[in-house]
Write an enzyme that holds these catalytic residues in place. Structure first.
Site, PDB file in Angstrom:
ATOM      1  N   LYS A  89       0.251 -13.911 -16.027  1.00 47.43           N
ATOM      2  CA  LYS A  89       1.003 -13.111 -16.986  1.00 47.43           C
ATOM      3  C   LYS A  89       2.329 -13.845 -17.188  1.00 47.43           C
ATOM      4  CE  LYS A  89       2.435  -8.318 -17.803  1.00 47.43           C
ATOM      5  NZ  LYS A  89       1.978  -8.239 -19.194  1.00 47.43           N
TER       6      LYS A  89
HETATM    7  N1  PMP Z   1      -3.629  -7.851 -21.708  1.00 48.74           N
HETATM    8  C1  PMP Z   1      -2.396  -8.302 -22.010  1.00 48.74           C
HETATM    9  C2  PMP Z   1      -2.254  -9.515 -22.854  1.00 48.74           C
HETATM   10  C3  PMP Z   1      -1.268  -7.629 -21.523  1.00 48.74           C
HETATM   11  O1  PMP Z   1      -0.042  -8.053 -21.808  1.00 48.74           O
HETATM   12  C4  PMP Z   1      -1.448  -6.465 -20.736  1.00 48.74           C
HETATM   13  C5  PMP Z   1      -0.253  -5.723 -20.222  1.00 48.74           C
HETATM   14  N2  PMP Z   1       0.183  -6.228 -18.981  1.00 48.74           N
HETATM   15  C6  PMP Z   1      -2.751  -6.039 -20.457  1.00 48.74           C
HETATM   16  C7  PMP Z   1      -3.821  -6.767 -20.961  1.00 48.74           C
HETATM   17  C8  PMP Z   1      -3.004  -4.820 -19.628  1.00 48.74           C
HETATM   18  O2  PMP Z   1      -2.703  -5.077 -18.278  1.00 48.74           O
HETATM   19  P1  PMP Z   1      -2.218  -3.916 -17.314  1.00 48.74           P
HETATM   20  O3  PMP Z   1      -3.232  -2.854 -17.392  1.00 48.74           O
HETATM   21  O4  PMP Z   1      -2.178  -4.568 -15.976  1.00 48.74           O
HETATM   22  O5  PMP Z   1      -0.884  -3.477 -17.789  1.00 48.74           O
END
Ligand code: PMP
Length: 316
Positions: A159
């Site tokens: 991320k």
């Molecule tokens: N995909 C992307 C590109 C994101 O930025 C996020 C947000 N973090 C998610 C999926 C969802 O991840 P999470 O459920 O861990 O927030």
């Protein structure tokens, strides 16, 4: 839309006033996107504020840092503590938490070796990401013309700040074209994810979601929903999906820390199913919100209660 300030931000182990939490303009991160981060929600529960899946978020932050060879000068336990302390010191009940690990100020060579690894954690009030009606009425989305990064270009498992340039292109296009959000395909043309959320499709009572190899971020809400859906007795599968499956699906919904569980009621102006929020989406929403709001027992150990006061060592 300006953000709602809180009082203090944790920077490299110290609390600093919100307005003083600054970086030098020659910080490496500003020039090359060299950062990794998390987005975490803290919910107001009857037992006080509680952070949802804190351990898993900080674990993902450690994975993201490792992928980019960033040696974080704090342990995961210390960063978890910093998240809890930042919520407590600001007296917040319900908020968004943003930890960021970034390459700081030393030089702006593309070779990042020699840049300091700085860490910050902010916590501040934040409402519903796609608007107040999104959760109850659903959102209308389009397939974006930008693809997600190919797997041998930028690692989707990390991320990383730089990945969100792709997300911004998708989001800008969606909003300019009158949609709430865009769904990206991967470079092979298969469904990947939204600009900041994962995607689920309900087809004949079964839940399907793209696997990791479709350039998705391994979302923590996605994992939560996979588990809750199985517990509710649904059949759940990870499956490579063509774009047109969205046009014939019974239900579609997004999952993510920001969007939580948001129904998608139209794709490319075609109604999903009958264009209403479907029963499976509602069942998943109920299970999810029951847990995060502490209304049902936390049988998975997903909530970390925020202590009332800040650990003495963290006070600045
Ligand atoms: N995909 C992307 C590109 C994101 O930025 C996020 C947000 N973090 C998610 C999926 C969802 O991840 P999470 O459920 O861990 O927030």
């Amino acid at each position: 839309m300006a953000m709602t300030k809180s009082e203090k931000i944790w920077m490299n182990g110290q609390f600093v006033p919100w307005d003083d939490a600054k970086v030098h303009v020659l910080s490496h991160v500003l020039h090359y996107g060299s950062s990794v981060f998390e987005g975490i929600r803290c919910y107001a529960t009857k037992q006080g504020p509680a952070i949802f899946r804190l351990g898993e978020h900080i674990e993902r932050l450690a994975y993201s840092s490792k992928i980019y060879r960033m040696k974080v000068p704090f342990s995961s336990e210390q960063i978890e503590r910093a998240c809890l302390d930042t919520v407590a010191v600001n007296g917040l009940q319900e908020c968004y938490i943003r930890p960021l690990v970034y390459r700081g100020y030393a030089h702006v060579g593309v070779n990042p070796v020699g840049t300091p690894i700085d860490v910050m954690v902010a916590a501040y009030p934040w409402g519903k990401y796609l608007g107040d009606d999104a959760l109850t009425k659903g959102v209308s989305v389009k397939i974006g013309t930008w693809a997600r990064m190919a797997p041998n270009t930028l690692p989707a498992m990390a991320k990383a700040g730089g990945n969100y340039l792709n997300s911004q292109l998708l989001k800008l296009e969606a909003v300019e074209d009158g949609y709430a959000e865009a769904i990206a395909l991967d470079t092979n043309g298969y469904i990947s994810e939204g600009s900041g959320e994962n995607l689920f499709v309900v087809m004949k009572g079964e839940l399907v979601t793209p696997p990791m190899h479709n350039s998705i971020l391994a979302g923590i809400t996605r994992d939560t929903v996979l588990r809750l859906a199985r517990e509710l007795g649904y059949s759940v599968r990870e499956m490579v999906m063509p774009r047109e499956l969205l046009y014939v699906a019974d239900e579609v919904f997004f999952t993510g820390t920001a969007v939580e569980v948001t129904p998608v009621t139209a794709v490319d102006r075609l109604p999903v199913g009958n264009g209403e929020v479907g029963p499976v989406t509602r069942a998943i929403q109920n299970a999810f919100f029951g847990i995060v709001k502490g209304e049902v027992p936390d049988r998975h150990g997903w909530l970390t209660r925020v202590p009332r006061s800040v650990a003495a060592s963290a006070k600045a």
